[in-house]
Design an enzyme around this catalytic site. Sequence first.
Site: not given
Length: 361
Positions: A43, A335, A338
Amino acid sequence: MARMQSPFPSRPSLLLPRLFLLSSVAAAVCEAIVPAIIVFGDSSVDTGNNNAVSTVLKSNFHPYGRDFIGGRATGRFCNGRLPLDFMSEAFGLKPTIPAYLDPMYNIEDFATGVCFASAGTGYDNATAKVLNVIPLWKEVEYYKEYQQKLRAYVGDDRANFILSEALYLVSLGTNDFLENYYSNQPGGRKTQFTVRQFEDFLIDLAIDFITTLHSLGVRKVSMTGVPPMGCLPLQRTTNFEGHHGCVEEYNNVALEFNGKLRRAVARLNRWLPGLQMVMSDPYELFLQMIMTPGYFGFDVAQRACCATGMYEMSYLCNQHSPFTCPDASKFVFWDAFHPSEKTNQIMAEYLTQAILLPTFS
Ligand SMILES: *[C@@H]1O[C@H](CO)[C@@H](O)[C@H](O)[C@H]1NC(C)=O
């Protein structure tokens, strides 16, 4: 034992002045420095491949992407762009790198940059299985398919030039530790390996992966280590014993793993003819941002912008939370897992200026 990290940044004054030179370098570049940037990983670099995968690990809905071009939620785990997007722009290529599985794009777009990354994946096949995402071997299968499409589109000679001169970015490993090893899954790797052994197992997989890419014609590679993963808001939220400080053990494992990866990179450069691989490791700079956020213009590093900022990501970070912060650029994290776009930009500018441009231009 890994060395302990000092709680305060040792030399921010060395890092900062260089960050802001980049825009002038980029502006002076009329022609791209490499023909393409091609990306593998998790990610930290997934620009939307998980949208096409049946997994719960997605981010193609608001508030994800609210600061992206056009406010689009592309599937990036961020309010805006990722480091690879800033790097692409700094190399004179597009300002964003498209995801291979995104139906909006085709081989014409992918000829100057393409991303095969999948959020939630790792070096270990078992990691991708946890959330049913794309395993690393499958990213390589997609890359082989891309090679064929590129040959058909630009011809063999031009394709060979693009594939061998392209810059390849590789960024993964965090999920192998946090989602796989430390999550105590029944029959998981923790029952099989000590953490040192698991690190060595991952390094062997990384060596196999790079050797495979090299056999496919890949030459210029930037390997990213893992971040100070004990300081991710999700880890801090659940660190009750440590009063919500960073989880020291995870940071020490990250430092140790990055050191092993660095030595593997040196060995691979000796073993594989023509390989030009560097380690571009943002660990120290990232930790500095977390420990002295004010120095970089941030207000908050302990929790994230989205929702309560303590544990939400993916579907839990959604439009219905009244708590999401109005200005993500004040937060180190977007978040609970991240970085915010601003953090990504600072890391990308530093790595581009200090490592990537000096090595590959
Ligand atoms: C991962 O899975 C692929 C596909 O099943 C297999 O070819 C590969 O050997 C596996 N890797 C490891 C290290 O088990």
